[in-house]
Design a protein around this motif. Structure first.
Motif, PDB file in Angstrom:
ATOM      1  N   PRO A 161      10.773   3.562   4.753  1.00 40.34           N
ATOM      2  CA  PRO A 161      10.310   4.307   6.039  1.00 40.34           C
ATOM      3  C   PRO A 161      11.167   3.629   7.335  1.00 40.34           C
ATOM      4  O   PRO A 161      11.619   2.364   7.198  1.00 40.34           O
ATOM      5  CB  PRO A 161       8.888   3.831   6.014  1.00 40.34           C
ATOM      6  CG  PRO A 161       8.772   2.647   5.153  1.00 40.34           C
ATOM      7  CD  PRO A 161       9.828   2.643   4.235  1.00 40.34           C
ATOM      8  N   THR A 167       2.578  -0.880   4.383  1.00 40.92           N
ATOM      9  CA  THR A 167       2.773  -1.009   2.966  1.00 40.92           C
ATOM     10  C   THR A 167       4.114  -1.843   2.804  1.00 40.92           C
ATOM     11  O   THR A 167       4.619  -2.311   3.593  1.00 40.92           O
ATOM     12  CB  THR A 167       3.286   0.477   2.218  1.00 40.92           C
ATOM     13  OG1 THR A 167       4.500   0.692   3.018  1.00 40.92           O
ATOM     14  CG2 THR A 167       2.397   1.716   2.624  1.00 40.92           C
ATOM     15  N   ALA A 169       7.038  -1.378   1.233  1.00 42.29           N
ATOM     16  CA  ALA A 169       8.055  -0.407   1.868  1.00 42.29           C
ATOM     17  C   ALA A 169       8.375  -0.763   3.185  1.00 42.29           C
ATOM     18  O   ALA A 169       9.597  -0.868   3.503  1.00 42.29           O
ATOM     19  CB  ALA A 169       8.012   0.949   1.339  1.00 42.29           C
ATOM     20  N   HIS A 170       7.465  -0.939   4.097  1.00 42.24           N
ATOM     21  CA  HIS A 170       7.491  -1.221   5.476  1.00 42.24           C
ATOM     22  C   HIS A 170       8.390  -2.501   5.816  1.00 42.24           C
ATOM     23  O   HIS A 170       8.905  -2.566   6.605  1.00 42.24           O
ATOM     24  CB  HIS A 170       6.158  -1.006   6.298  1.00 42.24           C
ATOM     25  CG  HIS A 170       5.846   0.403   6.449  1.00 42.24           C
ATOM     26  ND1 HIS A 170       4.947   0.952   5.795  1.00 42.24           N
ATOM     27  CD2 HIS A 170       6.339   1.429   7.492  1.00 42.24           C
ATOM     28  CE1 HIS A 170       4.587   2.095   5.896  1.00 42.24           C
ATOM     29  NE2 HIS A 170       5.632   2.518   6.967  1.00 42.24           N
TER      30      HIS A 170
ATOM     31  N   LEU B  16       7.817   0.320  -4.529  1.00 41.58           N
ATOM     32  CA  LEU B  16       8.082   0.418  -3.076  1.00 41.58           C
ATOM     33  C   LEU B  16       8.092   1.565  -2.517  1.00 41.58           C
ATOM     34  O   LEU B  16       7.381   1.818  -1.490  1.00 41.58           O
ATOM     35  CB  LEU B  16       9.452  -0.137  -2.592  1.00 41.58           C
ATOM     36  CG  LEU B  16       9.763  -1.937  -2.873  1.00 41.58           C
ATOM     37  CD1 LEU B  16      10.994  -2.269  -2.250  1.00 41.58           C
ATOM     38  CD2 LEU B  16       8.596  -2.515  -1.868  1.00 41.58           C
ATOM     39  N   THR B  17       8.771   2.622  -3.055  1.00 42.81           N
ATOM     40  CA  THR B  17       8.769   3.858  -2.629  1.00 42.81           C
ATOM     41  C   THR B  17       7.550   4.759  -2.908  1.00 42.81           C
ATOM     42  O   THR B  17       7.055   5.608  -1.988  1.00 42.81           O
ATOM     43  CB  THR B  17      10.143   4.596  -3.117  1.00 42.81           C
ATOM     44  OG1 THR B  17      10.000   4.507  -4.113  1.00 42.81           O
ATOM     45  CG2 THR B  17      11.296   4.040  -2.439  1.00 42.81           C
ATOM     46  N   CYS B  19       4.225   3.704  -4.008  1.00 42.18           N
ATOM     47  CA  CYS B  19       2.903   3.235  -3.561  1.00 42.18           C
ATOM     48  C   CYS B  19       3.002   3.380  -2.116  1.00 42.18           C
ATOM     49  O   CYS B  19       3.298   2.432  -1.359  1.00 42.18           O
ATOM     50  CB  CYS B  19       2.714   1.806  -4.129  1.00 42.18           C
ATOM     51  SG  CYS B  19       2.283   0.694  -3.048  1.00 42.18           S
ATOM     52  N   ASN B  20       2.598   4.470  -1.649  1.00 40.34           N
ATOM     53  CA  ASN B  20       2.754   4.527  -0.249  1.00 40.34           C
ATOM     54  C   ASN B  20       1.648   5.642   0.344  1.00 40.34           C
ATOM     55  O   ASN B  20       1.913   6.640   0.815  1.00 40.34           O
ATOM     56  CB  ASN B  20       3.702   5.326   0.152  1.00 40.34           C
ATOM     57  CG  ASN B  20       4.455   4.994   1.440  1.00 40.34           C
ATOM     58  OD1 ASN B  20       3.638   4.465   2.181  1.00 40.34           O
ATOM     59  ND2 ASN B  20       5.923   5.065   1.957  1.00 40.34           N
ATOM     60  N   PRO B  21       0.437   5.007   0.014  1.00 41.98           N
ATOM     61  CA  PRO B  21      -0.791   5.844   0.669  1.00 41.98           C
ATOM     62  C   PRO B  21      -0.926   6.067   2.130  1.00 41.98           C
ATOM     63  O   PRO B  21      -1.349   7.117   2.647  1.00 41.98           O
ATOM     64  CB  PRO B  21      -1.826   4.884   0.134  1.00 41.98           C
ATOM     65  CG  PRO B  21      -1.244   3.537   0.264  1.00 41.98           C
ATOM     66  CD  PRO B  21      -0.155   3.499  -0.206  1.00 41.98           C
ATOM     67  N   ASP B  22      -0.148   5.241   2.781  1.00 44.48           N
ATOM     68  CA  ASP B  22      -0.423   5.349   4.302  1.00 44.48           C
ATOM     69  C   ASP B  22       0.659   6.423   4.920  1.00 44.48           C
ATOM     70  O   ASP B  22       1.875   6.750   4.523  1.00 44.48           O
ATOM     71  CB  ASP B  22       0.031   3.907   4.726  1.00 44.48           C
ATOM     72  CG  ASP B  22      -0.164   3.754   6.355  1.00 44.48           C
ATOM     73  OD1 ASP B  22       0.068   4.743   7.031  1.00 44.48           O
ATOM     74  OD2 ASP B  22      -0.513   2.673   6.715  1.00 44.48           O
ATOM     75  N   GLY B  25       3.840   5.986   6.627  1.00 42.89           N
ATOM     76  CA  GLY B  25       4.927   5.488   6.278  1.00 42.89           C
ATOM     77  C   GLY B  25       5.701   6.578   5.178  1.00 42.89           C
ATOM     78  O   GLY B  25       6.338   6.236   4.336  1.00 42.89           O
ATOM     79  N   GLU B  26       5.496   7.962   5.616  1.00 45.62           N
ATOM     80  CA  GLU B  26       6.211   8.874   4.833  1.00 45.62           C
ATOM     81  C   GLU B  26       7.597   8.598   4.914  1.00 45.62           C
ATOM     82  O   GLU B  26       8.281   8.584   5.921  1.00 45.62           O
ATOM     83  CB  GLU B  26       5.573  10.157   5.473  1.00 45.62           C
ATOM     84  CG  GLU B  26       4.432  10.836   5.027  1.00 45.62           C
ATOM     85  CD  GLU B  26       3.885  11.663   5.960  1.00 45.62           C
ATOM     86  OE1 GLU B  26       4.632  12.460   6.642  1.00 45.62           O
ATOM     87  OE2 GLU B  26       2.554  11.878   5.962  1.00 45.62           O
TER      88      GLU B  26
END
Lengths: 305, 513
Positions: A161, A167, A169-170, B16-17, B19-22, B25-26
């Motif tokens: 992102p 998350t 990833a952020h 990482l990519t 698991c992104n429920p938020d 953070g798309e």
């Protein structure tokens, strides 16, 4: 123990001095009321607000009132959020902590192997590459690295992102952005620390005993070379905090760095004071911790005198 | 051994990519795959507070309009329509009576009544520590006539009362909820009457709203609305390019082409309330005291060229600050500008300066879009006709301090907004009591017109008075208006959004194909 206590006591005048300097700096650099009201506000509106905020009192009275409240743990209310400043700062700590820790992890993971390897392979092509990369890493400004990483990994490749939090990833791009700059610095320090150890007499002794080179490096050199790394890491705390100011703003990371940048821009005095106070405590604590760990790692170091 | 690492790395990346429920953070850019109808709007600054009376921040209000209702709404053409009020009448010059809707409930279930109106408006009218106090202290008191009827009494005749009640600071607050739980609690868990309810606010990150199923008006359209704060321009644009947000505000001109060339994105522009202008000192000790010099400055500046070259056309030249959509706008002075460098040279000569003049010129840097470039261009245009402008840039906090102190020289540049949508606010700085040290402008006709219009309850007459003032100002130039700035948004191609003059986001007016 006595050493530890005397150091803790030394913190008090340092914090006092910091609070005074920040108090004066924030007040002489701009009038918050001029920034809080829109361009169209009248003189009377400005005056009323200035009076209401107690900004018309002489500076020493303001400072006296401020210190009286600080001793009770009250840094005043944020002008921007209109809520107690300390709470607003503490609320941001976890986010900044997460970023700082993961950046440090990136830095350690990159710099320790790279530094050691380039010391062992001194003056070879790989050493040149690593040293060159660390110079480059130091020279690239944080915000530029951040924007480039966003363009590559988020806009073009779509792997991570762009910004925000929430998350794991952020966390990746901001950590790399902040971590690489620190890794660059640490690589060079670790390399020279390792070189020093490799040239020391006990390593020569170990080698002359005919020990296997890998054993010499793992058992003798590495352990001793890593002791300064602890100090280096602690010294990077302030660099790390400085870096969060930029990195958090580029990535819209909701930490203390971004808060502080905006508070300074808006002359949100209470928040600037509370934040610098907390940062000062953090830096002092990390240095103290480094001392303790250092002592644990190297029993020869004594602080009792 | 190597293989194991590869598997580990693959799992890590997947984690990482995926698991992104938020939503914020798309990564993929495919909006709401979950089937949830979600709208994400990115602005350049975070909301500042839920204390609707203690901010003057347009982008904060743009969020609040979805949670709170005003008594009346501005219809965008200088008129008003009812919102929480169904009808209103002027009882006498200082008294207005409002009838309220009877079917309105706050998000916590409390009914909305006249007591809430009294509580809301009297708080901001009486507490001088609140930032909006200056726009409401005209109100003397609010009298509850019955549960659903109130009278608002003003200190003086207040023709712009409806303008005041249809903007920032007028969202109705729940009296009982606040009195029972305290302000602190309200700020953490705000409650209004609007179509959307508060869900969460992570400061400097996002504000999340969810629909209020019991809304008295049309049923809310979105399942979730996220307002993200992304201060860095390039990050905000990147977020739009990566598909992470549906709408992004304040897109810098340099990025327009990138967005227009992307088939998934588009731009939307609207005039805004902000007008860039030059403020000139007319006191005797300044060379700008001579109206011919002021005219020469005006004629030397090619506004069209500035708009074209710096703003890619996203601004409208104007000779008045009261632009269309505001009560009292003089449309004859809008959309037009003067440029005649030869005449400017002549005027300087006539004024006794055939060899040109030298003036001080102060401008902010980094406050408004392209402010620095605009000031530099003006400086070089002035130089063309023999006016040497000593341009000094100030960082905004320094500039605003000097501005408040009124310590500028011959000329400074600034851009004014107008959240009141009324000529009164736009012109008040020209009153003699306000302009000392700023324009020092003295014109008895202007002064009298402004005094009378301020409390003139005859709308038509009042409008004519303000229009006359604008004509005189355009002629005498204590302020030289340059252009009205557009606000420019970047959107996903499937989003339908008409940007508003007031820069509000009424999210139910926004739809997705």
């Amino acid at each position: 123990m006595r050493y530890f206590i005397s150091n803790v006591i030394k913190i008090i005048p340092v914090l006092f001095l910091i609070s005074l300097i920040v108090f004066i700096l924030v007040r002489v650099t701009g009038d918050p009321v001029a920034l809080m009201l829109p361009e169209t506000a009248t003189d009377q509106e400005r005056e009323e607000l200035r009076e209401a905020l107690g900004l018309n009192d002489p500076l020493y009275i303001q400072y006296f009132n401020y210190m009286k409240d600080v001793l009770r743990g009250d840094f005043g209310d944020s002008l921007r959020y209109n809520q107690p400043a300390l709470g607003i700062v503490l609320e941001r700590l976890p986010a900044s902590f997460t970023l700082a820790l993961s950046s440090m992890a990136v830095a350690v993971l990159l710099s320790v192997p790279a530094g050691i390897y380039s010391a062992i392979k001194r003056n070879t092509f790989s050493d040149l590459i690593i040293t060159g990369a660390s110079v480059l890493g130091k020279a690239m400004p944080n915000f530029w690295v951040g924007i480039m990483l966003i363009l590559l990994f988020s806009v073009n490749l779509g792997i991570f992102p762009v910004s925000g939090s929430g998350t794991l990833a952020h966390l990746v791009l901001p950590s790399i952005t902040l971590g690489t700059g620190i890794a660059a610095e640490m690589t060079r320090l670790i390399r020279s620390s390792m070189l020093e150890v490799l040239n020391s007499e006990y390593i020569r002794t170990a080698r002359s005993k005919g020990l296997h080179e890998a054993f010499v490096i793992n058992k003798h050199a590495l352990r001793n070379a890593l002791i300064p790394v602890v100090t280096i890491m602690a010294l990077q705390t302030s660099t790390l905090i400085g870096g969060t100011l930029i990195t958090e703003t580029v990535f819209s990371w909701p930490g203390m760095g971004q808060l502080l940048v905006q508070a300074v821009n808006l002359r949100d005095m209470a928040v600037v004071q509370a934040a610098t106070f907390i940062i000062a405590i953090l830096v002092i604590l990390s240095n103290l911790t480094a001392d303790l760990v250092y002592r644990y790692l190297d029993p020869r170091i004594k602080y009792e005198d | 051994m190597k293989f194991r690492w590869l598997v580990f790395a693959a799992i890590f990346f997947f984690f990482l990519t995926a698991c992104n429920p938020d939503s914020s953070g798309e990564v993929s850019g495919n909006g709401s795959e979950s089937g949830e109808n979600e709208l994400i709007i990115a602005a350049g600054s975070d909301m500042v507070t839920f204390d609707i009376h203690d901010h003057n921040n347009t982008s904060t209000e743009a969020i609040h309009v979805n949670m709170f209702n005003y008594l009346v709404k501005n219809d965008g053409e200088g008129g008003f329509v009812g919102d929480l009020a169904t009808e209103w009448e002027i009882i006498d010059d200082q008294t207005w009576r409002f009838k309220l809707r009877e079917d309105v409930k706050f998000h916590n279930g409390d009914p909305f009544t006249a007591e809430d109106v009294k509580f809301t408006l009297e708080r901001v009218a009486k507490d001088n520590t609140l930032l909006e106090h200056g726009n409401y202290n005209q109100i003397a008191e609010v009298n509850v006539i019955s549960d659903y009827e109130v009278e608002i009494v003003t200190h003086n005749p207040e023709p712009a009362l409806l303008n005041r009640l249809s903007r920032l600071g007028s969202g109705m607050l729940p009296k009982n909820y606040i009195e029972e739980n305290g302000w602190e609690h309200f700020l953490e868990q705000p409650v209004g009457t609007g179509p959307y309810k508060f869900s969460e606010w992570i400061k400097d990150d996002r504000v999340v709203l969810v629909p209020n199923e019991n809304y008295f008006g049309e049923k809310p359209k979105w399942d979730r609305v996220v307002f993200r704060a992304i201060p860095e321009d390039s990050t905000r644009v990147s977020e739009l390019l990566a598909g992470g947000v549906d709408i992004a505000t304040n897109i810098p001109p340099d990025d327009w082409e990138r967005i227009e060339n992307d088939e998934n994105l588009k731009l939307a522009k609207s005039p805004s309330q902000r007008v860039m202008l030059l403020v000139l000192r007319t006191a005797d000790e300044y060379v700008t005291s001579d109206p011919r010099v002021r005219e020469a400055i005006d004629l030397a500046i090619d506004k069209e060229a500035i708009v074209e070259s710096l703003y890619n056309g996203a601004a409208t030249p104007t000779r008045t600050r009261v632009t269309p959509g505001n009560v009292g706008a003089n449309e004859k002075l809008y959309g037009t500008s003067l440029y005649d460098p030869d005449r400017a040279r002549e005027l300087l000569a006539e004024a006794g300066y055939p060899d040109g003049i030298e003036i001080q010129f102060d401008a902010p840097s980094g406050r408004y879009l392209k402010d620095k470039e605009t000031a530099e261009l003006i400086q070089s245009m002035l130089a063309e006709v023999g006016i040497k402008a000593n341009l000094t840039f100030h960082e905004w906090s320094t500039f605003s301090e000097k501005y408040a102190e009124k310590s500028f020289g011959e000329m400074f540049m600034i851009a004014y907004g107008n959240s009141m949508f009324d000529a009164a606010l736009a012109l008040v700085r020209l009153k003699q009591a306000e302009n000392v040290g700023e324009t020092d402008y003295i014109n008895d006709e202007v002064e009298e017109l402004l005094q009378v219009a301020e409390s003139n309850m005859n709308t038509e007459e009042r409008i004519a008075q303000y229009q006359r003032v604008q004509e005189i100002i355009a002629e005498e130039r204590p302020q030289i208006y340059l252009f009205q700035m557009d606000s420019v948004y970047g959107l996903k191609a499937n989003i339908n959004f008409e940007p508003r003059l007031d820069e509000m986001f009424y999210v139910d007016d926004i739809t997705k194909n």
